[in-house]
Design an enzyme around this catalytic site. Structure first.
Site, mmCIF file in Angstrom:
data_model
loop_
_atom_site.group_PDB
_atom_site.id
_atom_site.type_symbol
_atom_site.label_atom_id
_atom_site.label_comp_id
_atom_site.label_asym_id
_atom_site.label_seq_id
_atom_site.Cartn_x
_atom_site.Cartn_y
_atom_site.Cartn_z
ATOM 1 C CG HIS A 1 11.017 -7.652 1.522
ATOM 2 N ND1 HIS A 1 12.117 -7.878 0.739
ATOM 3 C CD2 HIS A 1 10.002 -8.347 0.962
ATOM 4 C CE1 HIS A 1 11.789 -8.706 -0.250
ATOM 5 N NE2 HIS A 1 10.508 -8.999 -0.137
ATOM 6 C CD GLU B 1 -1.477 -13.429 3.208
ATOM 7 O OE1 GLU B 1 -1.336 -13.070 2.028
ATOM 8 O OE2 GLU B 1 -2.588 -13.607 3.729
ATOM 9 C CD GLU C 1 -0.490 -7.075 -0.564
ATOM 10 O OE1 GLU C 1 0.052 -8.137 -0.196
ATOM 11 O OE2 GLU C 1 0.012 -6.307 -1.399
ATOM 12 C CB ALA D 1 5.419 -12.884 0.297
ATOM 13 C CG ASP E 1 -2.223 -12.047 -9.517
ATOM 14 O OD1 ASP E 1 -2.290 -12.544 -8.377
ATOM 15 O OD2 ASP E 1 -2.449 -10.853 -9.756
#
Length: 503
Positions: free
Chosen positions: A303, A383, A189, A385, A104
């Protein structure tokens, strides 16, 4: 190498590539900041045969002046430019704050008039066990609470999407916009904000449950009482943001998560996310009824700790996924009601790049989630990350895009519907990086020429019909049964000098 020509059988393997625009392309003051600079970059993307771009349409920018006071001028200017440069557009309904997550670069909060409600009622925000609030996104506990001038959170989102449709009608009619990705949580998300950097989380911390606002607490109490266990409370043994599973009672070996109480909580916590997605997608479907586009949602690639029995980081994020319970096929099954696309992240990552202590499994996770979506008959998009410009990362993306490679005689056995590359920047456009990226785009296109019409290589997009009837939760939860994922070939149509590295 297949010659660079349009061959109908090979064209069926074509996967379109979109590129995410910078987060602040329209700045926090609702100004399209550098149109000349962006136009030059879009021309470079078009020259690289990129199919389109993705852009965040920030609620906090558009509706900053007050309730239902939407100002679309800057975005209309941006959309017009994308159209003029011959690119398609994926639009994200970004109901979250920008700032506080990985990557960000700018700060765009949710609208001030919404945050003003929190001054008197901070429980509109997700809250952890110690009482820390997270202003990134409204708690799903207020989805149906009329706290915002008599409107519920779901109604706020619905009205915003209706305004988008009215004000972008010409672009929708011209089929500039291929899909609307509906933001359902932090970073857009479908998850809880379980790993916020601004609250001190760092990788690979397990994160924290985010359901201690008064609305979700009351909801859990009621659910527990109805289940005959009024004594059950929200977890108090799940540790803190940067703990490891074994440091907690909840996630440790034979921990609370395996008990009847733990299973009840995790089912409730994850089901709340499913209902949240279903409600807002239903409103999105109504807002865009008749438009030739698809709805999409984004699911986060959590993950780390995937190879630990507890899957702790997934559980705190709201993905109730264990070796003996599939936490993603339930999401895919919910999406079948709205014929929505599941967009999944971390598609560029390899297990070997992750620190051993994180027990990370991005490759297995991607394989599981993509298989879950395909099994349920929905489209899946992907996409990356993190920003990557190397052939090793591109190879992993290529393998995940067509896990069994190209079929020279027609559609591939498995394929994603689109890949969105993160993110447009000066670094991407440096000559060496751009040259590699062009080769990657060509490979995603199955070595075929740029094709502007998706129905020539994938399913035609038809006018959106009304969502199917609600799916009973019992039916959705049948999809928790674990199934073997589809086999992914170790090497497909990759860059030859790196192919062996990914095997």
């Amino acid at each position: 190498m297949v010659p660079a020509s349009t061959n109908d059988a090979l064209l069926a393997n074509y996967v379109p590539v979109f590129v995410m625009l910078p987060l602040g392309v329209v700045n926090a003051e609702n100004v399209f900041e550098d149109p000349d600079g962006l136009r030059e970059q879009l021309k470079q993307l078009r020259a690289a045969d990129v199919d389109g771009v993705m852009v965040d349409v920030w609620w906090g920018i558009i509706e900053s002046k007050g309730p239902k006071s939407c100002e679309w001028g800057a975005y209309r200017e941006l959309f017009k430019m994308v159209q003029e440069e011959g690119l398609k557009l994926q639009a994200i309904m970004s109901f979250h704050q920008c700032g506080g997550n990985v990557g960000d670069a700018v700060y765009i909060p949710i609208p001030q008039w919404v945050r003003d409600v929190a001054a008197a009622n901070p429980d509109i925000f997700y809250t952890n066990r110690s009482g820390t609030r997270n202003p990134e996104y409204l708690s799903l506990g207020v989805d149906n609470e009329p706290l915002f001038g008599g409107r519920t959170a779901v109604e706020l989102y619905s009205d915003f999407m209706k305004s988008f449709r009215e004000n972008m009608a010409d672009f929708l009619h011209a089929r500039l916009i291929t899909d609307i990705e509906v933001g359902l949580g932090p970073a857009g998300e479908l998850r809880y904000p379980s790993y916020p950097q601004v609250q001190g989380w760092s990788f690979p911390g397990i994160g924290e449950f985010q359901c201690y606002d008064k609305y979700l607490t009351a909801d859990f109490r009621q659910a527990a009482a109805e289940a005959g266990h009024p004594e059950w409370k929200l977890p108090d043994d799940a540790g803190e943001y940067n703990d490891t599973p074994e440091k907690t009672k909840f996630f440790a070996e034979s921990g609370t998560y395996l008990t009847e109480r733990g299973k009840f909580f995790l089912t409730w916590y994850s089901n709340k996310l499913l209902k949240h997605a279903d409600q807002i997608l239903d409103r999105a479907n109504q807002a865009f009824l008749g438009c030739k586009l698809k709805l999409a949602i984004k699911v986060s690639g959590v993950h780390w700790w995937y190879k630990d029995d507890s899957h702790a980081a997934e559980l705190t994020a709201g993905y109730y996924n264990l070796t003996l319970r599939d936490g993603y096929r339930t999401i895919a099954r919910q999406l079948t009601r709205h014929d929505a696309i599941l967009n999944f992240t971390c598609v560029e990552m390899r297990d070997s790049e992750q620190p051993e202590e994180a027990k990370s499994g991005p490759e297995e996770l991607v394989q599981q989630v993509l298989s879950a979506a395909w099994r349920e008959g929905i489209e899946v998009a992907c996409e990356n990350a993190l920003n990557r410009y190397d052939t090793a990362a591109y190879n992993v993306m290529l393998r995940n895009a067509r896990p069994n490679g190209i079929n020279p005689n027609g559609p591939p056995k498995l394929r994603i519907s689109a890949l969105t590359y993160l993110r447009l920047s000066d670094v991407l456009l440096e000559s060496e990086n751009l040259a590699t990226f062009k080769l990657f785009v060509k490979k995603m296109h199955a070595d075929q020429d740029y094709c502007p019409d998706s129905q020539n290589f994938f399913k035609p997009i038809r006018p959106m019909k009304r969502s199917k009837p609600e799916i009973p939760m019992e039916k959705i939860l049948e999809a928790t049964e674990p199934l073997e994922p589809y086999p992914f070939d170790p090497v497909t149509d990759m860059f030859s000098d790196e192919a062996s590295e990914t095997s």
